[in-house]
Scaffold this motif. Structure first.
Motif, mmCIF file in Angstrom:
data_model
loop_
_atom_site.group_PDB
_atom_site.id
_atom_site.type_symbol
_atom_site.label_atom_id
_atom_site.label_comp_id
_atom_site.label_asym_id
_atom_site.label_seq_id
_atom_site.Cartn_x
_atom_site.Cartn_y
_atom_site.Cartn_z
ATOM 1 N N ARG A 67 36.985 30.528 32.878
ATOM 2 C CA ARG A 67 37.399 31.657 33.412
ATOM 3 C C ARG A 67 36.080 32.217 34.397
ATOM 4 N NH1 ARG A 67 42.213 34.908 32.202
ATOM 5 N NH2 ARG A 67 42.860 33.535 30.353
ATOM 6 N N SER B 174 42.684 37.841 33.646
ATOM 7 C CA SER B 174 42.831 37.472 35.364
ATOM 8 C C SER B 174 44.324 38.100 35.476
ATOM 9 C CB SER B 174 42.804 36.043 35.405
ATOM 10 O OG SER B 174 41.703 35.361 34.839
ATOM 11 N N ASP C 87 48.483 46.801 34.377
ATOM 12 C CA ASP C 87 48.651 45.758 33.719
ATOM 13 C C ASP C 87 47.341 45.405 33.006
ATOM 14 O OD1 ASP C 87 49.696 43.450 32.937
ATOM 15 O OD2 ASP C 87 49.277 42.185 34.812
ATOM 16 N N HIS D 71 50.576 38.331 24.688
ATOM 17 C CA HIS D 71 50.864 36.826 24.651
ATOM 18 C C HIS D 71 51.148 36.557 23.096
ATOM 19 C CE1 HIS D 71 48.680 36.123 28.821
ATOM 20 N NE2 HIS D 71 49.473 37.232 28.648
ATOM 21 N N GLU E 135 53.811 36.178 37.372
ATOM 22 C CA GLU E 135 52.509 36.311 36.958
ATOM 23 C C GLU E 135 51.937 35.408 35.917
ATOM 24 O OE1 GLU E 135 48.627 38.033 35.636
ATOM 25 O OE2 GLU E 135 50.562 37.833 34.517
ATOM 26 N N GLU F 94 36.729 43.755 32.695
ATOM 27 C CA GLU F 94 37.987 42.882 31.792
ATOM 28 C C GLU F 94 37.715 41.455 31.976
ATOM 29 O OE1 GLU F 94 40.498 43.862 30.002
ATOM 30 O OE2 GLU F 94 40.681 41.389 29.931
HETATM 31 N N1 BES Z 1 47.902 41.407 32.258
HETATM 32 C C1 BES Z 1 47.343 40.179 31.994
HETATM 33 C C2 BES Z 1 45.840 40.144 32.366
HETATM 34 C C3 BES Z 1 45.005 40.924 31.676
HETATM 35 C C4 BES Z 1 44.586 40.230 30.439
HETATM 36 C C5 BES Z 1 44.790 42.078 31.740
HETATM 37 C C6 BES Z 1 43.922 41.072 29.425
HETATM 38 C C7 BES Z 1 43.908 42.982 30.934
HETATM 39 C C8 BES Z 1 43.542 42.309 29.527
HETATM 40 C C9 BES Z 1 48.092 39.196 32.726
HETATM 41 O O1 BES Z 1 49.332 39.202 32.891
HETATM 42 C C10 BES Z 1 47.694 37.775 32.253
HETATM 43 O O2 BES Z 1 47.851 37.524 31.191
HETATM 44 N N2 BES Z 1 46.896 37.007 33.085
HETATM 45 C C11 BES Z 1 46.750 35.729 32.586
HETATM 46 C C12 BES Z 1 46.453 34.905 33.969
HETATM 47 C C13 BES Z 1 47.511 33.915 34.385
HETATM 48 C C14 BES Z 1 47.169 33.092 35.582
HETATM 49 C C15 BES Z 1 48.156 33.098 33.432
HETATM 50 C C16 BES Z 1 45.605 35.442 31.801
HETATM 51 O O3 BES Z 1 44.413 36.335 32.084
HETATM 52 O O4 BES Z 1 45.543 34.482 31.230
#
Ligand code: BES
Ligand code: MN
Ligand code: MN
Length: 464
Positions: free
Chosen positions: A332, A403, A184, A431, A157, A400
């Protein structure tokens, strides 16, 4: 107000210490999907999740893919006529660097001030694991589940779920379900359970600008050739207009109006722009003119620089004209923008604005579609009751800005509605260094999910 089923609540309380120990074991595995040197750890995390599903009483298979493995857990013994629920989560995590900014080591879970600190604590191991424990509670206490359950845990993911859509297509029969449940994401505020109504999509690029064949003395050559760092700065500066709108031709063509009732719900949320500013530490907020902060974050597309590299960046001064410059740029997206179409528009834009005297190349790194849900039907109603029971208040509907690439695929490939109920909190440092999940939310999350399975069983003449 509904209440959490007492037998399950008691089981989760009695087994709390072991549950936390197991969670800490999962958090100790550095399953960093972005780093090939962690491939063995990522595989180990997949096996660990499969093992915990089996221990809970499901069957589990670890499927190899061209990338990281996909774990599928199954329980198919629900009474005839019971629905099938697919639980999705990811066991991979983002890199933990910069390590020196962590208060305690990222892969040694540590409890401080009611929070569990570790990489993956909230995103997404902690939230995936609380589903496994809710399933375990049902099977341990009652010997069965009221619904059929499929657990799909992926390990890519955080790098864009590259192989998941084709996995879902290839196993559409195995994964057929009446609804998908995902934890998530985050709650809007402490104590305020939340259901997501939208996610933004993503189109991620690298832009490379090449000038001279090698770095040059900036005195002997400066002024005589085009500087690739300056050229890249010019390219990036064309990507927005003075109102903060993205100035890439055609960028907004596919953007759909946001439903008025969703915007209204958004305005009713307890949101304070000044606390949001303070949380970011920025001197002032910014963005597209004419929209509130929440609208900018949830309903509007963006184009942002995520990284920049060129020339001399070490100590002191070096008079050099760099040979090349590079930027990581991501957009985005909101419904119905399509990452492939945005890629085409980005390439055309960069080709049009790149100064003569350098070559500019755009590489697409990964993408995911945006998503907006309808939020009606039995799955959503059951979630409302289960969240109200666990948290003592009705959930709010939020949007939100982040992604989850697979969400749109579930709807398109499986034709199943998706419910996003997350248990993170603002400031959770996903992160980033010192990522955490609140102990209280982890515990209430297990109870909300345990209750959700009860709420989903078909009842005759009952509520819902
Ligand atoms: N869990 C997150 C998505 C998310 C982010 C939900 C902030 C709620 C709040 C997911 O693990 C994530 O980090 N997604 C990435 C996307 C991916 C393609 C690297 C993101 O949103 O940057
Ligand atoms: Mn996540
Ligand atoms: Mn993430």
């Amino acid at each position: 107000m509904p209440t959490v089923p007492q037998d399950l609540d008691r089981y989760l309380t009695e087994h709390d210490a072991r549950i936390k120990r197991e969670l800490f074991e999962l958090l100790a595995i550095p399953s960093v999907s972005a780093r090939s040197e962690h491939d063995a750890d990522t595989r180990r995390a997949a096996e660990w999740v499969a093992g915990s599903l089996r221990a809970a009483g499901l069957s589990a298979t670890v499927h190899a893919t061209p990338g990281q493995p996909v774990v599928v857990g199954e329980y198919r013994d629900a009474p005839a006529g019971a629905p099938t629920v697919l639980v999705y989560g990811h066991y991979d995590v983002q890199p933990a660097e910069p390590l020196e900014l962590w208060t305690s080591p990222p892969f040694e879970a540590t409890v401080r001030d009611g929070r569990i600190y570790a990489r993956g604590a909230v995103d997404d191991k902690g939230q995936l694991f609380l589903h496994v424990k809710a399933l375990e509670a049902h099977l341990a206490v009652r010997g069965r589940l009221p619904v059929n359950v499929i657990v799909l845990a992926e390990g890519e993911e955080e790098v864009g779920s590259e192989h998941l859509a084709s996995f879902i297509k290839a196993h559409a029969g195995l994964l057929r379900c009446d609804g998908v449940v995902i934890s998530d994401s985050s709650m809007f505020a402490p104590g305020l359970p939340s259901v997501l109504s939208s996610l933004r999509g993503l189109a991620y690029f690298q832009i490379d600008v090449q000038g001279p064949a090698q770095d040059l003395h900036s005195g002997s050559y400066g002024g005589g050739v085009v500087n690739p760092a300056m050229a890249l700065a010019r390219i990036l500066a064309t990507m927005h207009d003075a109102d903060g709108r993205v100035a890439i031709g055609g960028f907004y063509d596919a953007v759909r109006e946001w439903p008025a009732h969703v915007l209204e719900q958004m305005r009713a949320l307890p949101f304070d722009e000044e606390s949001f500013r303070a949380e970011t530490g920025s001197p002032a907020l910014g963005g597209e003119r004419g929209f509130t902060v929440l609208e900018r974050l949830w309903t509007r597309p963006t184009c942002e620089v995520n990284g920049l590299l060129s020339g001399y960046t070490g100590e002191g001064a070096k008079t050099v004209l760099p040979a090349k410059a590079m930027a990581k740029v991501s957009c985005r997206l909101v419904p119905d923008q399509d990452p492939t179409e945005i890629e085409r528009l980005m390439r055309a834009h960069v080709a049009r604005v790149a100064p003569a005297g350098v070559t500019a190349t755009v590489t697409a790194l990964h993408g995911g579609r945006p998503w907006r849900g309808e939020l009606g039907g039995p799955l959503f109603d059951a979630a409302r009751r289960a969240l109200a029971a666990a948290f003592g208040r009705e959930p709010v509907i939020t949007g939100e800005g982040g992604s989850i690439p697979v969400v749109g695929d579930f709807e398109r490939i499986l034709g199943a509605p998706v419910l996003l109920m997350g248990f993170g909190l603002p400031g959770e440092n996903a992160h980033a260094p010192d990522e955490w999940i609140s102990v209280e939310n982890f515990e209430k999350g297990m109870r909300a999910v345990a209750g959700l399975f009860d709420e989903l069983q078909p009842r005759v003449g009952g509520r819902g």
